[in-house]
Structures are given as structure tokens and as C-alpha cells.
Design a protein around this motif. Structure first.
Motif, PDB file in Angstrom:
ATOM      1  N   ALA A  74       0.811  -1.217   0.000  1.00 23.22           N
ATOM      2  CA  ALA A  74       0.000   0.000   0.000  1.00 23.22           C
ATOM      3  C   ALA A  74       0.843   1.265   0.000  1.00 23.22           C
ATOM      4  N   ARG A  75       2.062   1.180   0.521  1.00 32.38           N
ATOM      5  CA  ARG A  75       2.905   2.366   0.622  1.00 32.38           C
ATOM      6  C   ARG A  75       3.724   2.592  -0.647  1.00 32.38           C
ATOM      7  N   THR A  76       4.314   1.533  -1.177  1.00 35.16           N
ATOM      8  CA  THR A  76       5.228   1.690  -2.313  1.00 35.16           C
ATOM      9  C   THR A  76       4.613   1.317  -3.654  1.00 35.16           C
ATOM     10  N   GLY A  77       3.512   0.575  -3.636  1.00 35.05           N
ATOM     11  CA  GLY A  77       2.910   0.108  -4.877  1.00 35.05           C
ATOM     12  C   GLY A  77       3.582  -1.111  -5.471  1.00 35.05           C
ATOM     13  N   GLU A  78       4.560  -1.680  -4.781  1.00 32.80           N
ATOM     14  CA  GLU A  78       5.288  -2.843  -5.305  1.00 32.80           C
ATOM     15  C   GLU A  78       4.387  -4.074  -5.370  1.00 32.80           C
ATOM     16  N   LEU A  79       4.501  -4.830  -6.467  1.00 34.03           N
ATOM     17  CA  LEU A  79       3.777  -6.086  -6.579  1.00 34.03           C
ATOM     18  C   LEU A  79       4.327  -7.083  -5.568  1.00 34.03           C
ATOM     19  N   LEU A  80       3.439  -7.720  -4.812  1.00 32.07           N
ATOM     20  CA  LEU A  80       3.838  -8.709  -3.825  1.00 32.07           C
ATOM     21  C   LEU A  80       3.330 -10.104  -4.148  1.00 32.07           C
ATOM     22  N   ALA A  81       2.135 -10.194  -4.728  1.00 30.27           N
ATOM     23  CA  ALA A  81       1.511 -11.513  -4.866  1.00 30.27           C
ATOM     24  C   ALA A  81       0.316 -11.434  -5.798  1.00 30.27           C
ATOM     25  N   VAL A 101       3.007 -16.009  -4.419  1.00 29.21           N
ATOM     26  CA  VAL A 101       3.728 -14.898  -3.799  1.00 29.21           C
ATOM     27  C   VAL A 101       5.037 -14.681  -4.540  1.00 29.21           C
ATOM     28  N   ALA A 102       5.316 -13.436  -4.889  1.00 35.67           N
ATOM     29  CA  ALA A 102       6.576 -13.115  -5.563  1.00 35.67           C
ATOM     30  C   ALA A 102       7.748 -13.467  -4.646  1.00 35.67           C
ATOM     31  N   PRO A 103       8.854 -13.935  -5.215  1.00 32.75           N
ATOM     32  CA  PRO A 103       9.978 -14.381  -4.369  1.00 32.75           C
ATOM     33  C   PRO A 103      10.501 -13.294  -3.444  1.00 32.75           C
ATOM     34  N   TRP A 104      10.437 -12.030  -3.866  1.00 36.25           N
ATOM     35  CA  TRP A 104      10.964 -10.945  -3.029  1.00 36.25           C
ATOM     36  C   TRP A 104      10.010 -10.577  -1.878  1.00 36.25           C
ATOM     37  N   ALA A 105       8.808 -11.174  -1.839  1.00 34.64           N
ATOM     38  CA  ALA A 105       7.836 -10.824  -0.799  1.00 34.64           C
ATOM     39  C   ALA A 105       7.598 -11.955   0.192  1.00 34.64           C
ATOM     40  N   ARG A 106       8.354 -13.051   0.077  1.00 40.04           N
ATOM     41  CA  ARG A 106       8.095 -14.201   0.950  1.00 40.04           C
ATOM     42  C   ARG A 106       8.578 -13.942   2.373  1.00 40.04           C
ATOM     43  N   ARG A 108       6.549 -12.837   4.728  1.00 38.80           N
ATOM     44  CA  ARG A 108       5.744 -11.756   5.314  1.00 38.80           C
ATOM     45  C   ARG A 108       4.275 -12.158   5.445  1.00 38.80           C
ATOM     46  N   ARG A 109       3.981 -13.438   5.216  1.00 45.17           N
ATOM     47  CA  ARG A 109       2.610 -13.974   5.337  1.00 45.17           C
ATOM     48  C   ARG A 109       1.635 -13.253   4.401  1.00 45.17           C
ATOM     49  N   VAL A 110       2.132 -12.905   3.211  1.00 42.83           N
ATOM     50  CA  VAL A 110       1.312 -12.158   2.264  1.00 42.83           C
ATOM     51  C   VAL A 110       0.151 -13.002   1.760  1.00 42.83           C
ATOM     52  N   ALA A 111       0.401 -14.276   1.431  1.00 41.93           N
ATOM     53  CA  ALA A 111      -0.679 -15.130   0.923  1.00 41.93           C
ATOM     54  C   ALA A 111      -1.798 -15.261   1.955  1.00 41.93           C
ATOM     55  N   GLU A 112      -1.414 -15.433   3.200  1.00 45.77           N
ATOM     56  CA  GLU A 112      -2.417 -15.543   4.267  1.00 45.77           C
ATOM     57  C   GLU A 112      -3.214 -14.252   4.404  1.00 45.77           C
ATOM     58  N   ARG A 113      -2.535 -13.124   4.485  1.00 42.06           N
ATOM     59  CA  ARG A 113      -3.203 -11.839   4.698  1.00 42.06           C
ATOM     60  C   ARG A 113      -4.112 -11.483   3.524  1.00 42.06           C
ATOM     61  N   GLY A 138       2.507 -31.798  -1.004  1.00 46.20           N
ATOM     62  CA  GLY A 138       3.901 -31.383  -0.916  1.00 46.20           C
ATOM     63  C   GLY A 138       4.080 -29.884  -0.855  1.00 46.20           C
ATOM     64  N   ASN A 139       3.040 -29.123  -1.228  1.00 41.41           N
ATOM     65  CA  ASN A 139       3.123 -27.663  -1.180  1.00 41.41           C
ATOM     66  C   ASN A 139       2.746 -27.207   0.232  1.00 41.41           C
ATOM     67  N   HIS A 140       3.657 -27.417   1.161  1.00 38.87           N
ATOM     68  CA  HIS A 140       3.360 -27.199   2.574  1.00 38.87           C
ATOM     69  C   HIS A 140       3.160 -25.726   2.912  1.00 38.87           C
ATOM     70  N   SER A 141       3.856 -24.827   2.249  1.00 37.10           N
ATOM     71  CA  SER A 141       3.682 -23.408   2.561  1.00 37.10           C
ATOM     72  C   SER A 141       2.296 -22.930   2.151  1.00 37.10           C
ATOM     73  N   SER A 142       1.789 -23.413   1.017  1.00 38.79           N
ATOM     74  CA  SER A 142       0.441 -23.049   0.583  1.00 38.79           C
ATOM     75  C   SER A 142      -0.599 -23.580   1.561  1.00 38.79           C
ATOM     76  N   ARG A 143      -0.424 -24.825   1.968  1.00 43.15           N
ATOM     77  CA  ARG A 143      -1.374 -25.394   2.918  1.00 43.15           C
ATOM     78  C   ARG A 143      -1.346 -24.647   4.247  1.00 43.15           C
ATOM     79  N   LEU A 144      -0.163 -24.271   4.705  1.00 38.56           N
ATOM     80  CA  LEU A 144      -0.063 -23.533   5.959  1.00 38.56           C
ATOM     81  C   LEU A 144      -0.839 -22.220   5.883  1.00 38.56           C
ATOM     82  N   SER A 145      -0.696 -21.488   4.783  1.00 41.25           N
ATOM     83  CA  SER A 145      -1.439 -20.232   4.618  1.00 41.25           C
ATOM     84  C   SER A 145      -2.937 -20.479   4.667  1.00 41.25           C
TER      85      SER A 145
END
Length: 382
Positions: A74-81, A101-106, A108-113, A138-145
Motif C-alpha cells: 500500500a505504501r510503495t505500490g510494489e507487486l507482492l503476490a 507470492v513473488a519471491p521478493w515478498a516471501r 511476510r505472510r502475504v498469501a495468508e493476509r 507437498g506444497n506445505h507453505s500453501s497449505r499452511l497459509s
């Protein structure tokens, strides 16, 4: 349906994709993890990003068949996900939530939020009655979110998702109903909680673990001859349920499927242990109880040439330490047929406390036998 814009209140803005986003989408989708776990085209070209942020997005919103959204700082306008409804069935009030989620935004719990914001919008504005979330096993990070948002996962859907190479792969299938969105993650999967710790471990299995004079690593096809010899050995046959006259084809299936499936599904951790020359010396595994997620059962076997050298004890000790530290286990149990003194010696050296005889607790090739039972707690590990 008109495209929407959502603000999460914690620094994210979700809005419909615009043609100007194409370059950032192209850059994000070069990421190996996005290409591994989603169905974006590979190789991912600029024209794919241009089509997606232009024609495909406009058509989806106009036809009300999907609601694709980009997630931005919201502050910089950078794409995160990316987070949106990848399928939408308004007449039946169903949709599927999907994210990357873009690799540079991991981290930060962006997918969850972002996923939580989309879920609230879907239920409270669109009036949906059901959201689903699917992820390849096998996609454990996606399931966690998804679990942090409130999705309930009931099991594995066999051949539930299309595979990039053709055919289908098994998937986890989560369901979220109105009133079930968790604005704070459930205790088990909250940051730092056992579920989150376990998801990280299963998502990134260790390549090698030191174990005294041994090393724990994944089984390899090059271990096949030694594995088959071990599983045909009379002492192994006497005290385990390994099939009689063990064949190389069974060994190949075991190497390629057994332990890898445990890691992918998050139900256990299996290793080969090797000597100083990296020669196969045995196996050790932890199998998590399906009814008590902080308990696992340990199993192990030793190659005939590795016995009496302390290798098995060190391998079991290292595997148990890994279970306590990385898999958030609270207790590990050991069982063996009464009379298997070699296995009992290993267990006791590691620190297991033998609690007695459990009558007919072991099954071997259809016959029920009495077994010793022992438990290891984190403070017991020697």
C-alpha cells in the motif's frame, strides 16, 4: 461484475490486474517455486503476462467466471503476490481461492493476509456459501497459509489436480464456509507454533544430517543392491514385517515412493544412514501418529555389515533429535517383538524408557505377537 479494490488495513492493497502490471508479473513468474507449484506456462514469456493482465483479466471479470487480483504494497505500490478467485460460480455460490507470492515478498505472510481479505469479500459481498483451496501434495507453505485463514483439510484427493507433464497429481483439498474465516491464525499453525514449524521442515527436507560416524540422507537408486541384501538378511526377516524373498522391484518402489511420500504428505520423515564412505548402512524413519500429532513411532533396520559398529544407535539418535527439534514432536515411541534384543539395546542407548510388554501389539505377516513398548521424551535423549 465490476473489478474491485480491497485494502487489508495492514499494508496490502488488492486490485484487478492492469496492463501496466505485466512486467512485474513476468518477473515474478520466472521464480522456480511459482513454476513448480502453479500451472503458469513454462517457460513464462512476456506475452503470457501481457495476456493475463490484459485480455484474460478483463474477460474473467466481465463473464463473472473468476476474480483475479494483484496484491500490492500500500505504501510503495510494489507487486507482492496474486490472490483471487481462480474459478467463480455465482449461480451456485462457489469459488476457489488461489494465490502465489513473488519471491521478493516471501516470509511476510502475504498469501495468508491477502487470502483472508479475499475470503471476507467473497462471503460478505458476493454472498458465497463455500470456498475451496487446492494445493498439490507437498506444497506445505500453501497449505499452511490456507489453514491459517481457516480452511479445513480432510485428506488427500487422488489425481485431484492436472499435472504439468500430463495426467493428474494428488492434492490437498480445503474447504472454508461462511463464519469460519480466522482473523488470527489457529493456535496449531500460528507463527512459531508446531504446525508452522512442521510445515517448514516438510517443505525443505534436509539434504544431509550428521549422525556421529554416519550421515542421514535420502535413499538413492544406487543404494538398491545394499537395500535388497539388508531386507533379505535372516535377522531383518525374523524381526520385521518386510516381505519374504524381497525383490529388487520392491526395493525400487521403496526408494522412489515410501520415504518421499512421507515427506510430501507431511506424515513422517525417512532416511538412509550411511558410513564414512557414503555406503548404505540402514534405514531409520519417524511416522507421525494420525490421531496424536505430537507422537511418532521410530523404525530402523541395519545392513549386516553395519551391525556392531554403533551406526544404528547414532542414526536413531540423530533422527529422534531431528524429530524433536524440527517436527515439533513431544514424544517418540518404539516397539519391537519380544526377544529382539539388538533393537532394544539401540533404543535404550538412545534413551528410550521401556515400559513393559504390550500383548499382541505387533503384527508380522498376519500373526499377532507380543511386543516391547518404550517412549522417548525430549529430555530423555542421550
Amino acid at each position: 461484475m465490476e473489478p474491485i479494490e480491497l485494502a487489508t488495513g495492514d499494508g496490502l492493497v488488492l486490485r484487478a490486474w492492469q496492463p501496466d502490471d505485466a512486467e512485474d508479473v513476468f518477473r515474478a513468474c520466472q521464480d522456480p517455486l511459482i513454476q513448480r507449484w502453479t500451472m503458469v506456462p513454462v517457460p513464462y514469456l512476456r506475452e503470457h503476462a501481457e495476456d493475463y493482465t490484459g485480455v484474460i483479466t478483463r474477460a474473467a471479470w466481465a463473464a463473472q467466471t473468476a476474480a483475479p487480483l494483484g496484491v500490492f504494497d500500500a505504501r510503495t505500490g510494489e507487486l507482492l503476490a496474486s490472490a483471487g478467485l481462480v474459478t467463480l460460480d455465482l449461480p451456485n455460490r462457489n469459488a476457489e481461492l488461489g494465490t502465489w507470492v513473488a519471491p521478493w515478498a516471501r516470509g511476510r505472510r502475504v498469501a495468508e493476509r491477502a487470502g483472508r481479505a479475499v475470503a471476507h469479500w467473497a462471503f460478505e459481498v458476493l454472498g458465497l456459501r463455500r470456498l475451496i483451496w487446492r494445493a498439490e501434495v507437498g506444497n506445505h507453505s500453501s497449505r499452511l497459509s490456507a489453514e491459517r485463514i481457516g480452511f479445513a483439510f480432510d485428506g488427500v484427493i487422488r489425481a485431484g489436480l492436472p499435472a504439468r507433464s500430463g495426467g493428474f497429481v494428488d492434492c490437498w483439498h480445503g474447504v472454508l464456509l461462511p463464519g469460519e474465516v480466522s482473523d488470527t491464525p489457529p493456535v496449531w499453525v500460528a507463527p512459531g507454533a508446531p504446525g508452522a514449524q512442521r510445515a517448514r521442515a516438510f517443505g525443505h527436507p534436509p539434504e544431509r544430517l550428521p549422525a556421529g560416524p554416519c550421515t542421514l540422507r535420502a535413499l538413492r537408486v544406487s543404494d538398491l543392491d545394499d537395500l535388497v541384501t539388508t531386507f533379505r538378511d535372516p535377522a531383518t526377516v525374523e524381526w520385521t514385517s518386510i516381505p519374504l524373498a524381497y525383490r529388487p522391484a520392491q526395493g525400487l518402489d521403496f526408494i522412489r515412493l515410501a520415504f518421499p511420500a512421507m515427506w510430501l504428505r507431511g506424515v513422517g520423515a525417512g532416511f538412509a544412514f550411511t558410513d564414512g564412505d557414503d555406503r548404505f548402512a540402514g534405514t531409520v524413519d519417524l511416522r507421525i501418529s494420525p490421531t496424536d500429532p505430537v507422537t511418532a513411532e521410530v523404525g530402523y533396520s541395519a545392513a549386516p555389515w553395519a551391525r556392531g559398529k554403533g551406526y544404528t544407535t547414532e542414526a536413531v539418535r540423530a533422527a529422534c533429535a531431528y524429530g524433536f527439534e524440527h517436527l515439533a514432536l513431544g514424544r517418540i515411541v518404539w516397539r519391537a517383538h519380544v526377544g529382539n534384543e539388538a533393537s532394544r539395546r539401540v533404543a535404550e542407548k538412545v534413551g528410550f524408557v521401556v515400559e513393559g510388554v504390550q500383548r499382541e501389539s505387533c503384527v508380522q505377516r498376519g500373526e499377532r505377537l507380543d511386543g516391547w513398548g518404550a517412549t522417548l521424551l525430549p529430555g530423555d535423549l542421550r
